[in-house]
Enzyme design. Structure first.
Site, PDB file in Angstrom:
ATOM      1  N   GLY A  99       0.746  -1.255   0.000  1.00  0.00           N
ATOM      2  CA  GLY A  99       0.000   0.000   0.000  1.00  0.00           C
ATOM      3  C   GLY A  99       0.773   1.301   0.000  1.00  0.00           C
ATOM      4  N   CYS A 126       0.293   3.502  -6.118  1.00  0.00           N
ATOM      5  CA  CYS A 126      -0.504   2.380  -5.633  1.00  0.00           C
ATOM      6  C   CYS A 126      -1.810   2.913  -5.048  1.00  0.00           C
ATOM      7  CB  CYS A 126       0.333   1.708  -4.542  1.00  0.00           C
ATOM      8  SG  CYS A 126      -0.605   0.675  -3.456  1.00  0.00           S
TER       9      CYS A 126
HETATM   10  P1  5GP Z   1       7.323   3.730  -4.953  1.00  0.00           P
HETATM   11  O1  5GP Z   1       8.805   3.633  -4.818  1.00  0.00           O
HETATM   12  O2  5GP Z   1       6.925   4.238  -6.293  1.00  0.00           O
HETATM   13  O3  5GP Z   1       6.676   4.465  -3.837  1.00  0.00           O
HETATM   14  O4  5GP Z   1       6.758   2.230  -4.832  1.00  0.00           O
HETATM   15  C1  5GP Z   1       7.176   1.216  -5.683  1.00  0.00           C
HETATM   16  C2  5GP Z   1       6.453  -0.058  -5.312  1.00  0.00           C
HETATM   17  O5  5GP Z   1       5.035   0.087  -5.474  1.00  0.00           O
HETATM   18  C3  5GP Z   1       6.770  -1.232  -6.222  1.00  0.00           C
HETATM   19  O6  5GP Z   1       8.032  -1.792  -5.986  1.00  0.00           O
HETATM   20  C4  5GP Z   1       5.617  -2.173  -5.937  1.00  0.00           C
HETATM   21  O7  5GP Z   1       5.823  -2.928  -4.772  1.00  0.00           O
HETATM   22  C5  5GP Z   1       4.457  -1.200  -5.687  1.00  0.00           C
HETATM   23  N1  5GP Z   1       3.567  -1.124  -6.848  1.00  0.00           N
HETATM   24  C6  5GP Z   1       3.890  -0.960  -8.145  1.00  0.00           C
HETATM   25  N2  5GP Z   1       2.784  -0.908  -8.930  1.00  0.00           N
HETATM   26  C7  5GP Z   1       1.742  -1.062  -8.097  1.00  0.00           C
HETATM   27  C8  5GP Z   1       0.322  -1.101  -8.306  1.00  0.00           C
HETATM   28  O8  5GP Z   1      -0.206  -0.948  -9.403  1.00  0.00           O
HETATM   29  N3  5GP Z   1      -0.439  -1.308  -7.192  1.00  0.00           N
HETATM   30  C9  5GP Z   1       0.116  -1.472  -5.958  1.00  0.00           C
HETATM   31  N4  5GP Z   1      -0.695  -1.712  -4.938  1.00  0.00           N
HETATM   32  N5  5GP Z   1       1.440  -1.382  -5.726  1.00  0.00           N
HETATM   33  C10 5GP Z   1       2.234  -1.198  -6.785  1.00  0.00           C
END
Ligand code: 5GP
Length: 370
Positions: free
Chosen positions: A186, A191
């Site tokens: 989350g 996400c």
């Molecule tokens: P960020 O670094 O952009 O905050 O988070 C990256 C992480 O978000 C990814 O490694 C993966 O675990 C998660 N993530 C990527 N795409 C999605 C999505 O469509 N839905 C959700 N729930 N998580 C995602």
């Protein structure tokens, strides 16, 4: 129904207390870490050495070009799942040590996923060292069974498994054969799981609890998602993460391969020209970035969302930022500086040297406008 009363924290809820330190300069801080993994069978004394920051297996981030650029700087990449078997076999068969030591093959848990991995592994042999088994919800029995099956068949592979957010499931995955457990449900920048399902766990607390569980068993964890600035990355390491995985912070670069979108905005200034007063226009460049379970990703890779599924990700435009090198220098500079404030000569010691202070109110990071 039950309510847990103790408060759980996100990165923005804490700061790291500065401490008296004998460190002269950021240059003296050692960011490289060495790990020996729990379940991976290998004769070498050291299983991993590098700067434990990972690119996420997301479109526009976990590409071959990103993997090579980051490996050259000692960082790690989990490749996107959507390369086909020929592309993946070609990439790993190349035999470069940097690809073997710094890049993971990513996979889901269907039969087709398993068959594809088997086929690629047959063609790459020991050049393929890391596999990242990645599902949105790591709590299903099928997921643990898949990890067990993979571990039995491939004792000489480092298995990364996720995502979970609690100690007991971290332990279960380690006992099933995982070496490194990926933590985060989350918190990601694109996400929408928390909005769409109400499910999640504040990321700093998830990292603290899962790291504690993993380290008790001689395992390792990745803090995945929710970092919006170098300070968040440092907080993740300080909370006990062995690796930190980034999506949004690495999006928008040449190595991600996305199309550059140009937009024109009025600057708010006007200038007199021979045609009278004219609005000043500025050009800004962006790249599309989306969650891997967003409508955009499903359309790109699966021809649309299946009818029983809802999207748990969104699509945004992030500023185009050119080559990845400058961004990485900035990140590493931030983490080095944290270590000097906390009195940790090595990244390895940051967690032991850290005292978090609760801010009592949501800490407004300048980058928190996600
Ligand atoms: P960020 O670094 O952009 O905050 O988070 C990256 C992480 O978000 C990814 O490694 C993966 O675990 C998660 N993530 C990527 N795409 C999605 C999505 O469509 N839905 C959700 N729930 N998580 C995602």
């Amino acid at each position: 129904m039950r309510i847990e009363d103790d408060s759980k924290l996100d990165y923005r809820d804490v700061l790291i207390r500065p401490k008296r330190s004998t460190l002269g300069s950021r240059k003296d801080v050692e960011l490289e870490r060495e790990f020996k993994f729990r379940n991976y069978r290998s004769d070498s004394a050291e299983h991993y050495r590098g700067i434990p920051i990972m690119a996420s297996n997301m479109d526009g981030v976990g590409t071959f070009a990103m993997a090579d650029a980051l490996a050259a700087m000692g960082l790690f990449t989990c490749l996107i799942k959507n390369y086909d078997a020929d592309e993946l076999a070609g990439f790993f068969r190349d035999g470069r040590a940097s690809r073997r030591e710094n890049v993971a093959y990513s996979t889901g848990i269907t039969e087709q996923d398993y068959d594809k991995f088997e086929a690629v592994h047959k063609r790459t042999g020991s050049n393929l060292k890391y596999v990242c088994v990645d599902v949105a919800n790591g709590y299903s029995e099928r997921f643990s069974d898949f990890i067990k099956q993979l571990r039995e068949a491939y004792p000489h592979i480092v298995i990364i498994a996720g995502n979970v957010v609690t100690g007991e499931m971290t332990e279960e995955l380690m006992l099933s054969g995982a070496d490194i457990v990926k933590v985060g449900i989350g918190p990601g920048s694109v996400c929408t799981t928390r909005i769409q399902t109400g499910v999640g766990f504040p990321q700093l607390s998830a990292v603290i609890e899962c790291a504690d569980a993993a380290h008790g068993l001689g395992g390792h964890i990745i803090a995945d998602g929710g970092c919006t600035c170098p300070g968040d990355l440092a907080k993740a390491f300080a909370a006990g993460a062995d690796f930190v995985m980034l999506g949004g912070m690495l999006a928008g670069h040449d190595e991600g391969g996305g199309e550059i979108i140009t937009r024109y905005y009025k600057t708010g200034e006007v200038k007199r020209t021979e045609n009278g007063w004219e609005d000043q226009i500025e050009e800004r460049k962006f790249v599309s970035f989306y969650g891997m379970s967003s409508k955009a990703a499903n359309e790109k890779h699966f021809g649309g969302l299946k009818e029983y599924r809802s999207s748990e990700g969104r699509e945004i435009l992030v500023p185009y930022r050119g080559k990845i090198d400058n961004t990485i220098q900035d990140l590493l500079g931030g983490v080095r500086s944290t270590c000097t404030y906390a009195g940790a000569k090595k990244l390895k010691w940051l967690s032991k040297c850290t005292t978090f202070v609760k801010t009592g109110q949501q800490y407004n990071s300048v980058f928190a406008d996600k």
